[in-house]
Design an enzyme around this catalytic site. Structure first.
Site, PDB file in Angstrom:
ATOM      1  N   CYS A 136       0.862  -1.186   0.000  1.00 53.78           N
ATOM      2  CA  CYS A 136       0.000   0.000   0.000  1.00 53.78           C
ATOM      3  C   CYS A 136       0.894   1.229   0.000  1.00 53.78           C
ATOM      4  CB  CYS A 136      -0.882  -0.007   1.254  1.00 53.78           C
ATOM      5  SG  CYS A 136      -1.985   1.411   1.366  1.00 53.78           S
ATOM      6  N   LEU A 137       0.551   2.204  -0.811  1.00 56.85           N
ATOM      7  CA  LEU A 137       1.331   3.445  -0.842  1.00 56.85           C
ATOM      8  C   LEU A 137       1.294   4.148   0.508  1.00 56.85           C
ATOM      9  CD1 LEU A 137       0.394   4.700  -4.409  1.00 56.85           C
ATOM     10  CD2 LEU A 137       2.645   3.956  -3.609  1.00 56.85           C
ATOM     11  N   HIS A 178      -9.127  -3.756  -1.874  1.00 56.53           N
ATOM     12  CA  HIS A 178      -8.157  -3.009  -1.068  1.00 56.53           C
ATOM     13  C   HIS A 178      -8.499  -1.505  -1.094  1.00 56.53           C
ATOM     14  CE1 HIS A 178      -3.776  -2.139   0.073  1.00 56.53           C
ATOM     15  NE2 HIS A 178      -4.217  -0.963  -0.343  1.00 56.53           N
ATOM     16  N   GLU A 179      -8.831  -0.990  -2.289  1.00 59.08           N
ATOM     17  CA  GLU A 179      -9.109   0.454  -2.417  1.00 59.08           C
ATOM     18  C   GLU A 179     -10.455   0.819  -1.793  1.00 59.08           C
ATOM     19  OE1 GLU A 179      -6.592   2.065  -3.118  1.00 59.08           O
ATOM     20  OE2 GLU A 179      -5.425   0.480  -4.080  1.00 59.08           O
TER      21      GLU A 179
HETATM   22  C1  QAP Z   1      -2.943  -1.947  -3.600  1.00 55.99           C
HETATM   23  O1  QAP Z   1      -0.904  -0.801  -3.769  1.00 55.99           O
HETATM   24  C2  QAP Z   1      -2.588  -3.373  -3.898  1.00 55.99           C
HETATM   25  O2  QAP Z   1       5.241  -0.335  -0.196  1.00 55.99           O
HETATM   26  C3  QAP Z   1      -2.166  -0.918  -4.385  1.00 55.99           C
HETATM   27  O3  QAP Z   1       7.211   1.198  -1.140  1.00 55.99           O
HETATM   28  C4  QAP Z   1      -1.280  -3.836  -3.742  1.00 55.99           C
HETATM   29  O4  QAP Z   1      -0.044   0.370  -5.453  1.00 55.99           O
HETATM   30  C5  QAP Z   1      -3.523  -4.247  -4.336  1.00 55.99           C
HETATM   31  C6  QAP Z   1       3.724   0.676  -3.342  1.00 55.99           C
HETATM   32  C7  QAP Z   1      -0.961  -5.153  -4.032  1.00 55.99           C
HETATM   33  C8  QAP Z   1      -3.201  -5.556  -4.640  1.00 55.99           C
HETATM   34  C9  QAP Z   1      -1.922  -6.017  -4.491  1.00 55.99           C
HETATM   35  C10 QAP Z   1       3.908   0.078  -2.137  1.00 55.99           C
HETATM   36  C11 QAP Z   1       4.742   1.463  -3.852  1.00 55.99           C
HETATM   37  C12 QAP Z   1       2.495   0.513  -4.117  1.00 55.99           C
HETATM   38  C13 QAP Z   1       5.073   0.258  -1.405  1.00 55.99           C
HETATM   39  C14 QAP Z   1       0.119  -0.147  -4.377  1.00 55.99           C
HETATM   40  C15 QAP Z   1       6.093   1.053  -1.905  1.00 55.99           C
HETATM   41  C16 QAP Z   1       5.917   1.661  -3.128  1.00 55.99           C
HETATM   42  C17 QAP Z   1       1.375  -0.073  -3.629  1.00 55.99           C
HETATM   43 CO    CO Z   2      -3.613   1.052  -0.133  1.00 55.64          CO
END
Ligand code: QAP
Ligand code: CO
Length: 214
Positions: A136-137, A178-179
């Site tokens: 997660c961002l 998730h969102e």
């Molecule tokens: C949600 O997450 C998601 O830790 C979106 O250092 C993630 O875009 C749904 C991100 C995985 C399904 C599977 C995370 C970027 C991005 C970090 C993201 C990071 C840099 C996460």
């Molecule tokens: Co997130």
């Protein structure tokens, strides 16, 4: 896909960086994707600040969007810029401290499948569960397995306020769930044990302290 449109669109993107605004209207009609892209290039491309766990503002329950107007379209464009720059595959308005029900997703590896979900409604379509490693961002640097329904129907409004209805599976199904959680003030770390969540919280708090102290 129409190859002519692809060619034309690339030209517009490159040209736009240097100025000719008239071209915007011409390519506006070509496809939904380019309506997004041209608007994004037209603006100053601000990158929004992403709130990070354990910021309590991430616990806010977002309000429904009353009307998909220019303000919301600008928010959508700014969210795509922010998500692509990160880079990420999904971003909810909650994460940029806007508490309205807006989500952007693009799981392609070339920014070619931007998806907008406004006022999304989720319905699980199966009892079957899928485990996937999530990140997660708003929880940078941490990735953990989460279990969720593997197929969902989502009803939402698109960037033009048009209702649509899609069945999602795989990564897209995980991502929309998730969102949608974000819009309800929930984070993927809430599915973990208290021990794991507390460890992540302490590590992020330490990083935030260090950032605050230059
Ligand atoms: C949600 O997450 C998601 O830790 C979106 O250092 C993630 O875009 C749904 C991100 C995985 C399904 C599977 C995370 C970027 C991005 C970090 C993201 C990071 C840099 C996460
Ligand atoms: Co997130």
């Amino acid at each position: 896909m129409n190859p002519f449109i692809i060619e034309a669109s690339i030209l517009v993107r490159d040209d736009m960086l240097f100025g000719p605004v008239d071209f915007l209207a011409a390519c506006h009609l070509s496809s939904t994707h380019w309506i997004y892209s041209t608007n994004a290039v037209k603006t100053a491309m601000p990158i929004l600040t992403i709130l990070e766990f354990p910021d309590t503002r991430l616990r806010t329950i977002a309000k429904p969007v009353a009307a998909v107007d220019e303000r919301i379209r600008q928010l959508v464009d700014d969210m795509f810029e922010t998500m692509y720059a990160a880079p990420g595959i999904g971003l909810a308005a909650t994460q940029v401290n806007v508490h309205e029900r807006v989500i952007v997703i693009d799981v392609s590896d070339d920014k070619s499948e931007p998806l907008v979900f406004i006022n999304p409604e989720l319905e699980p379509l199966t009892d079957e569960l899928e485990e996937m490693q999530e990140g997660c961002l708003s929880v940078p640097g941490f990735y953990e397995n989460v279990v969720r329904p593997e197929r969902v129907r989502v009803k939402a409004l698109d960037r033009n306020g048009e209702p649509f209805d899609r069945v999602l599976e795989g990564l897209l199904a995980v991502c929309i769930q998730h969102e949608c959680d974000h819009l309800n003030g929930k984070l993927f770390v809430d599915y973990l044990s208290n021990l794991k969540r507390d460890r992540i919280r302490k590590k992020l708090e330490k990083i935030h302290r260090a950032q605050a102290n230059g």
